[in-house]
Scaffold this motif. Structure first.
Motif, PDB file in Angstrom:
ATOM      1  N   GLN A 120       0.809  -1.217   0.000  1.00 27.57           N
ATOM      2  CA  GLN A 120       0.000   0.000   0.000  1.00 27.57           C
ATOM      3  C   GLN A 120       0.843   1.269   0.000  1.00 27.57           C
ATOM      4  OE1 GLN A 120      -2.730  -0.351   3.342  1.00 27.57           O
ATOM      5  NE2 GLN A 120      -4.437  -0.805   1.958  1.00 27.57           N
TER       6      GLN A 120
ATOM      7  N   GLU B  81       1.249   2.583  -3.521  1.00 25.51           N
ATOM      8  CA  GLU B  81       0.063   2.764  -4.352  1.00 25.51           C
ATOM      9  C   GLU B  81      -0.244   4.255  -4.497  1.00 25.51           C
ATOM     10  OE1 GLU B  81      -3.015   0.569  -2.448  1.00 25.51           O
ATOM     11  OE2 GLU B  81      -2.113  -1.395  -2.871  1.00 25.51           O
ATOM     12  N   VAL B  82      -0.504   4.683  -5.723  1.00 22.10           N
ATOM     13  CA  VAL B  82      -0.859   6.080  -6.004  1.00 22.10           C
ATOM     14  C   VAL B  82      -2.295   6.098  -6.531  1.00 22.10           C
ATOM     15  CG1 VAL B  82      -0.312   8.135  -7.342  1.00 22.10           C
ATOM     16  CG2 VAL B  82       1.547   6.664  -6.522  1.00 22.10           C
ATOM     17  N   TRP B  83      -3.166   6.827  -5.867  1.00 21.41           N
ATOM     18  CA  TRP B  83      -4.588   6.812  -6.186  1.00 21.41           C
ATOM     19  C   TRP B  83      -5.079   8.056  -6.920  1.00 21.41           C
ATOM     20  CZ3 TRP B  83      -8.329   3.000  -4.980  1.00 21.41           C
ATOM     21  CH2 TRP B  83      -7.799   1.852  -4.373  1.00 21.41           C
ATOM     22  N   GLU B  84      -4.252   9.066  -7.032  1.00 20.84           N
ATOM     23  CA  GLU B  84      -4.638  10.285  -7.739  1.00 20.84           C
ATOM     24  C   GLU B  84      -3.446  10.818  -8.538  1.00 20.84           C
ATOM     25  OE1 GLU B  84      -6.020  13.030  -4.827  1.00 20.84           O
ATOM     26  OE2 GLU B  84      -8.030  12.159  -4.716  1.00 20.84           O
TER      27      GLU B  84
ATOM     28  N   VAL C  68      -6.834  10.282 -11.207  1.00 20.52           N
ATOM     29  CA  VAL C  68      -7.459   9.145 -11.880  1.00 20.52           C
ATOM     30  C   VAL C  68      -7.564   9.460 -13.372  1.00 20.52           C
ATOM     31  CG1 VAL C  68      -9.534   7.733 -12.062  1.00 20.52           C
ATOM     32  CG2 VAL C  68      -8.742   8.534  -9.816  1.00 20.52           C
TER      33      VAL C  68
END
Length: 256
Positions: A36, A39-42, A44
């Motif tokens: 985690q 992890e890059v979430w932005e 999108v």
């Protein structure tokens, strides 16, 4: 002095202690928890649909077989090339045409077809045209199927600059496909800060691999850069009845 040295040692030891604590803490995590951390979430990426044989949903269609509403003559006024049965064909003597819209970094799809050559046609006379990015940087269009010419001027060359890695040209009267990824040059005033780059796939085959352009393409003399902004895409009237279809472009922009 000794107090200062002692403080420095204490700080250093404290740093090692913190690092050690972090390593120990990391060892206590499950693998999914460690994963985690990277992890890059932005941002999108926006959704784009791309059906087989169709322009992507975010593409600007420059020619869909119906009209030349997206184009104009480089001499001014309406584009005067011929549109018939879904095909755009050079009308020799009417001059080059250019898009009404200007572009910078793009993905460009162009399909073209050279007519059957006359018996005395050879080399650069073998049904010649060109795709100009920003009206300056030419990807050569030419019937290079079993025809001799200087390699840095054959089909899919960056004209007079870069020889294609292979000759993927189909026989005349067959449709050819160019898929072009172009990164525009950058300027600070009149100074070049980053050159242009281009990748070209000819009939699905990589023939130019992130080539660094040394300036605008020239028929005579060495290439050079001159400062400019976004500019139209241009198709060449080289006095041959070369045809085009299914022309679309996607502007390449960074994620926000």
């Amino acid at each position: 002095m000794y107090k200062a040295m002692g403080a420095a040692v204490a700080v250093a030891l404290g740093t090692f202690s913190v690092a050690g604590d972090l390593m120990a803490a990391d060892d206590e995590l499950e693998d999914w928890q460690k994963a985690q951390k990277t992890e890059v979430w932005e941002p999108v990426p926006p959704k784009v649909t791309a059906e087989p044989g169709q322009p992507p949903s975010d593409a600007t269609v420059l020619f869909d077989g119906t009209d030349l509403s997206a184009w104009e003559s480089v001499q001014g006024g309406e584009a005067k090339w011929t549109v018939e049965d879904g095909v755009l064909t050079v009308k020799p003597g009417t001059g080059d045409i250019k898009t009404k819209q200007s572009f910078c970094d793009v993905q460009l799809h162009v399909e073209w077809r050279a007519p059957k050559p006359e018996a005395d046609m050879e080399g650069q006379e073998r049904n010649n045209s060109g795709v100009f990015l920003q009206q300056r940087y030419e990807i050569q269009v030419l019937d290079s199927h079993e025809s001799n010419t200087y390699p840095n001027g054959q089909a899919a060359s960056v004209y007079k600059q870069s020889i294609p890695l292979v000759n993927a040209t189909r026989a005349p009267e067959q449709w050819q496909e160019y898929d072009i990824i172009f990164t525009a040059p950058r300027f600070d005033g009149d100074e070049l800060t980053s050159p242009a780059f281009v990748t070209v796939l000819h009939n699905g085959v990589v023939v130019q691999n992130h080539y660094e352009l040394t300036g605008k393409t020239e028929w005579i003399g060495a290439p050079s850069y001159e400062a400019h902004g976004c500019a139209p895409i241009q198709l060449q009237d080289h006095s041959n009845e070369v045809s085009f279809r299914n022309i679309w472009v996607r502007e390449i922009k960074p994620l926000k």
